[in-house]
Design a protein around this motif. Structure first.
Motif, mmCIF file in Angstrom:
data_model
loop_
_atom_site.group_PDB
_atom_site.id
_atom_site.type_symbol
_atom_site.label_atom_id
_atom_site.label_comp_id
_atom_site.label_asym_id
_atom_site.label_seq_id
_atom_site.Cartn_x
_atom_site.Cartn_y
_atom_site.Cartn_z
ATOM 1 N N PHE A 92 0.756 -1.338 0.048
ATOM 2 C CA PHE A 92 0.137 0.044 0.023
ATOM 3 C C PHE A 92 0.791 1.151 0.107
ATOM 4 O O PHE A 92 0.621 2.171 -0.721
ATOM 5 C CB PHE A 92 -1.047 -0.148 1.262
ATOM 6 C CG PHE A 92 -1.809 1.177 1.255
ATOM 7 C CD1 PHE A 92 -2.821 1.300 0.595
ATOM 8 C CD2 PHE A 92 -1.781 2.177 1.961
ATOM 9 C CE1 PHE A 92 -3.782 2.253 0.776
ATOM 10 C CE2 PHE A 92 -2.369 3.366 2.184
ATOM 11 C CZ PHE A 92 -3.432 3.386 1.593
ATOM 12 N N THR A 93 1.898 1.364 0.684
ATOM 13 C CA THR A 93 2.896 2.426 0.858
ATOM 14 C C THR A 93 3.471 2.639 -0.520
ATOM 15 O O THR A 93 3.620 3.787 -1.004
ATOM 16 C CB THR A 93 3.998 2.131 2.036
ATOM 17 O OG1 THR A 93 3.128 1.799 3.095
ATOM 18 C CG2 THR A 93 4.899 3.314 1.937
ATOM 19 N N GLU A 94 3.882 1.493 -1.036
ATOM 20 C CA GLU A 94 4.567 1.669 -2.281
ATOM 21 C C GLU A 94 3.541 2.092 -3.609
ATOM 22 O O GLU A 94 4.055 3.022 -4.303
ATOM 23 C CB GLU A 94 5.166 0.486 -3.019
ATOM 24 C CG GLU A 94 6.554 -0.109 -2.058
ATOM 25 C CD GLU A 94 6.776 -1.561 -2.472
ATOM 26 O OE1 GLU A 94 6.300 -1.981 -3.682
ATOM 27 O OE2 GLU A 94 7.717 -2.109 -1.562
ATOM 28 N N ASP A 95 2.379 1.698 -3.459
ATOM 29 C CA ASP A 95 1.558 2.029 -4.408
ATOM 30 C C ASP A 95 0.905 3.567 -4.334
ATOM 31 O O ASP A 95 0.907 4.382 -5.306
ATOM 32 C CB ASP A 95 0.181 1.328 -4.330
ATOM 33 C CG ASP A 95 0.421 -0.104 -4.828
ATOM 34 O OD1 ASP A 95 1.435 -0.352 -5.427
ATOM 35 O OD2 ASP A 95 -0.703 -1.013 -4.500
ATOM 36 N N TYR A 96 0.780 4.112 -2.970
ATOM 37 C CA TYR A 96 0.478 5.345 -2.920
ATOM 38 C C TYR A 96 1.469 6.492 -2.566
ATOM 39 O O TYR A 96 1.365 7.542 -2.098
ATOM 40 C CB TYR A 96 -0.468 5.506 -1.952
ATOM 41 C CG TYR A 96 -1.700 5.034 -2.391
ATOM 42 C CD1 TYR A 96 -2.650 5.602 -3.282
ATOM 43 C CD2 TYR A 96 -2.100 3.554 -2.072
ATOM 44 C CE1 TYR A 96 -3.929 5.034 -3.490
ATOM 45 C CE2 TYR A 96 -3.427 3.056 -2.570
ATOM 46 C CZ TYR A 96 -4.184 3.643 -3.430
ATOM 47 O OH TYR A 96 -5.410 3.125 -3.883
#
Length: 110
Positions: A92-96
């Motif tokens: 999630f952190t990488e995607d956003y």
């Protein structure tokens, strides 16, 4: 009046039909077998297995085993729940792009 007369005729007809009835005949040992069967039923003794009960029990056992195997396979594939949670959080952190430093972080470093 006509309706009452019809009812009375039907009652008379029914009572006349009962005049020729004889007592039902049974086998000599019918009553003793019936009493024994009732006693066994009262005691809860049943010598016959209910096929529907056996099928239902087998189905429940198969479903429970299937569920256990599914849980074991899931645990092997994904490991610990905390590990999965951490992996999801990192994705999630990488995607956003949540790792971009904010203005506050930049001023603290200087």
């Amino acid at each position: 009046m006509k309706k009452d007369r019809n009812i009375e005729q039907e009652v008379e007809k029914t009572l006349r039909s009962l005049e020729g009835i004889e007592r039902a005949q049974t086998n000599d040992f019918f009553y003793s077998r019936l009493q024994k069967r009732l006693e066994n039923k009262e005691e809860g003794v049943s010598r016959k297995w209910n096929p529907q009960l056996l099928v239902a029990a087998a189905a429940v056992i198969v479903l429970v085993l299937f569920n256990i195997l599914t849980v074991l396979e899931y645990q092997e594939a994904y490991g610990d729940a905390e590990t999965v949670r951490q992996q999801n959080l990192e994705a999630f952190t990488e995607d956003y792009l949540l790792e971009i430093p904010t203005i506050y972080e930049l001023t603290d470093e200087e």
